[in-house]
Write a protein that holds these residues in place. Structure first.
Motif, PDB file in Angstrom:
ATOM      1  N   SER A  36      -5.396   3.886  -1.146  1.00  0.00           N
ATOM      2  CA  SER A  36      -4.688   3.199  -2.184  1.00  0.00           C
ATOM      3  C   SER A  36      -5.388   3.084  -3.688  1.00  0.00           C
ATOM      4  O   SER A  36      -4.808   3.088  -4.716  1.00  0.00           O
ATOM      5  CB  SER A  36      -4.505   1.577  -2.028  1.00  0.00           C
ATOM      6  OG  SER A  36      -5.724   1.054  -2.165  1.00  0.00           O
TER       7      SER A  36
ATOM      8  N   ILE B   3       1.705   0.395  -4.941  1.00  0.00           N
ATOM      9  CA  ILE B   3       0.551   0.633  -5.816  1.00  0.00           C
ATOM     10  C   ILE B   3       0.979   0.974  -7.185  1.00  0.00           C
ATOM     11  O   ILE B   3       0.403   0.349  -8.208  1.00  0.00           O
ATOM     12  CB  ILE B   3      -0.111   2.074  -5.488  1.00  0.00           C
ATOM     13  CG1 ILE B   3      -0.837   1.601  -3.938  1.00  0.00           C
ATOM     14  CG2 ILE B   3      -1.210   2.204  -6.265  1.00  0.00           C
ATOM     15  CD1 ILE B   3      -1.150   2.894  -3.115  1.00  0.00           C
TER      16      ILE B   3
ATOM     17  N   PHE C  32       0.997  -1.299   0.122  1.00  0.00           N
ATOM     18  CA  PHE C  32       0.175   0.178  -0.105  1.00  0.00           C
ATOM     19  C   PHE C  32       0.704   1.109   0.039  1.00  0.00           C
ATOM     20  O   PHE C  32       0.375   2.376   0.138  1.00  0.00           O
ATOM     21  CB  PHE C  32      -0.988   0.100   1.250  1.00  0.00           C
ATOM     22  CG  PHE C  32      -1.947  -1.047   1.216  1.00  0.00           C
ATOM     23  CD1 PHE C  32      -3.073  -0.996   0.246  1.00  0.00           C
ATOM     24  CD2 PHE C  32      -2.006  -2.010   1.952  1.00  0.00           C
ATOM     25  CE1 PHE C  32      -3.940  -2.228   0.210  1.00  0.00           C
ATOM     26  CE2 PHE C  32      -2.893  -3.060   1.925  1.00  0.00           C
ATOM     27  CZ  PHE C  32      -3.852  -3.132   0.906  1.00  0.00           C
TER      28      PHE C  32
END
Lengths: 409, 409
Positions: free
Chosen positions: B166, B40, B35
């Motif tokens: 996220s 990401i 995260f």
């Protein structure tokens, strides 16, 4: 046998002790760190009490409070330190300071001061908030300017700043004249359980133990504790445990009756459950009044460290981080205290002091002796430290009686 | 024997690995915490790479990236995790993810996808930044809402906040259909030194070890290490050292060939050189693929703790803080990987996995197998982790060959 007696006033003794305990009061104990506000206020109060007792009292440039009897020597110096550790006991050094004031006062009141001058002292920072036994060492010029410059409290404050802020800095410096004194006497709570366990009321200190301290560093190699087979590990933790165990097995076979040792810390790094320790640090302390015993334990420690390094193929480094020699008390003074205890019907025993005291410094410059009173439960350096009032009073009576024997016997 | 071969492209495999290592690059390794921004971004890149490989690729609501082959099952799922520990290696889980993409891509390119559909997967947060094996467990509905709610990173951030931030939160959730898959295959670096030490290039995992962890608390009584005689002490440190030593002496007599244990931390309190330790905490971890061995070591641990408490009169409390059962890999799949290694002339050995992996979760829902490649120096979870390029390529070839055997053999 002296042809005079020094009669102390138990009520006044206890009242002074209780009033001193108000400076920095923390529950049943005190936090009176050297150069803190309560410490500074306590020192001004002590100076006034000494002056009221008929002494020429002054605070020197580091905060030592000295009350000089109005008479030429040879004199007897009595006292201890009035600073405390954080969350310390109300008696600790304070009791020895108030004994000094009470006995000096009793001498002046009784018109005995020309025959038996007693000076009182409250040393600064025995407890090492900034520098261990700063006050007593300063009185003999034994603290260098360098040492003063670099001294810091545990939270980073400089000693020189603390002195400047205390208001003591402009006071005249003081050096003690060894020629004036025939003896230094320090009373203190035992800080241990021996007198209580032996049901004995007076401890007469034969010597203050020497202290030698070591830091052992054991080197290993970090690794995943799941994936590295046991036979391929260089485990600093397992080696540190084996070495520590070997030390604790070996020391009793070399120790004398009064030898003590302590593994006070043992830390593995990085310290995670699933990581093979890459390093370990062990702190070992050895104390004895007998230097030969300390040497013998150190020799075994070094032999065992070398043997464990050899067997494992891992490095082990042993560094001596502290080395304070034993300090013998004066046997003749000790005999006077024994005679005093016997005369007052007080049970007594000879014993070493396992802790350091200002007497360690003083004994290098004049004959010195220490008297212990029992600590309830052996507690010390905690707010629950205490001593039975009867024992506090008896200790002061025995010391006063000994003073008469030293001056007049 | 399959009547087709899956030819991977070594250059493309290495290029993908190197490009993935740019996300969160830290020197020769990566910091790509689940995260985090690099994690990401890596997942979006992985999704695109899967799509370019001809897979139906999507990121689910916790960040798992799944690329589905354009064919009905039975399929083979290949992958691992793309998140890392702080200062982790560039290969770790990433290598297994890229193997999945490369093999799935090779299958599609070769026109074999109807005969041998391969899905690729990059699981989320295997490394427990928030929750261990979060991604793989979520795919089987094995993470409760409660567990999600309370999960925090070591610096106190909430998992639910991390998911919301996220951008994954609004993606459709995903559950894996056990019926689609005939196998899950996870490749990983060994994370230990065994393959290198045995000069063997392929490890075939028999089982992932079970882990049982204990916190032992030893009770003592603080005291001044100078003033309390040895015989009057209740030293938590000395007792902890004796108990730890006894454990390290006893465990080898009970252990199997693959049993491992670790005392990863041992802490004395208060930890001062001149204070007798009042308490000690020991962390003990035991791992084995054989539950009976773990039970035997635990039994001895409890016996020894009780015996040391009894002898000393001090309390010792042993708390089990972690208990993960062993997870067996599928023997038939293992045989296919062995046959593949043999066919390619690669040396191989069977071995347990001493570390946990997503395969631990997957094996409860479908036949699962793991393939290890050597870690240079046995390093893992550090930026210096590395594997020879030849070994990386060989591992992927062996896995591709095994896939053909599983699908077509």
């Amino acid at each position: 046998m002296p042809d005079f007696a020094i009669e102390i006033d138990p009520a006044r003794l206890m009242a002074d002790l209780r009033e001193l305990a108000r400076f920095g009061k923390q529950g049943t104990g005190v936090t009176r760190l050297a150069f803190s506000k309560p410490d500074i206020e306590a020192r001004h109060w002590l100076r006034r009490r000494m002056a009221e007792a008929g002494l020429a009292a002054a605070i020197d440039d580091v905060g030592n409070v000295i009350g000089k009897a109005p008479a030429d020597g040879p004199a007897i110096l009595i006292g201890s330190h009035s600073d405390s550790v954080p969350g310390g006991g109300w008696l600790d050094g304070a009791m020895g300071v108030v004994y000094g004031i009470e006995i000096a006062r009793a001498v002046v009141e009784s018109g005995l001061v020309q025959r038996c001058p007693v000076d009182a002292v409250a040393f600064q920072d025995e407890e090492s908030t900034y520098l261990p036994t700063l006050g007593s060492r300063t009185l003999f010029g034994a603290v260098s300017e360098d040492e003063m410059e670099v001294a810091r409290s545990i939270d980073g404050h400089r000693l020189t700043d603390a002195i400047a802020a205390s208001g003591f800095a402009n006071n005249p410096p003081r050096r003690l004249d060894g020629g004036r004194y025939r003896a230094f006497l320090e009373a203190h709570i035992e800080q241990g359980p021996r007198l209580e366990a032996m049901q004995t009321r007076i401890g007469i200190v034969t010597a203050i133990v020497g202290i030698r301290r070591f830091r052992l560093h054991v080197q290993g190699q970090a690794g995943h504790a799941g994936t590295v087979p046991m036979a391929m590990r260089k485990d600093a933790g397992a080696l540190a445990i084996a070495l520590s165990h070997a030390l604790l097995e070996a020391f009793p076979t070399l120790a004398g009756a009064d030898t003590v040792w302590n593994i006070g810390s043992l830390a593995l790094s990085p310290g995670a459950a699933n990581v093979i320790p890459a390093g370990a640090e062990i702190t070992v302390e050895i104390r004895d009044t007998d230097l030969a015993k300390i040497d013998a334990l150190e020799e075994r420690l070094r032999d065992l460290a070398a043997a464990h390094a050899e067997t494992s193929g891992q490095d082990i480094v042993a560094i001596r981080t502290l080395d304070i020699p034993p300090a013998a008390m004066d046997p003749a003074l000790g005999e006077r205290i024994e005679a005093a205890a016997a005369a007052l019907g007080a049970s007594w025993m000879r014993m070493p002091s396992g802790a350091g005291h200002d007497a360690m410094v003083l004994c290098r410059h004049m004959p010195a002796a220490m008297l212990f009173v029992p600590s309830i439960g052996g507690h010390s350096h905690t707010v629950i430290e205490d001593t039975a009032e009867d024992d506090i009073v008896l200790g002061c009576r025995v010391l006063a009686n000994a003073v008469a024997r030293i001056a007049g016997g």
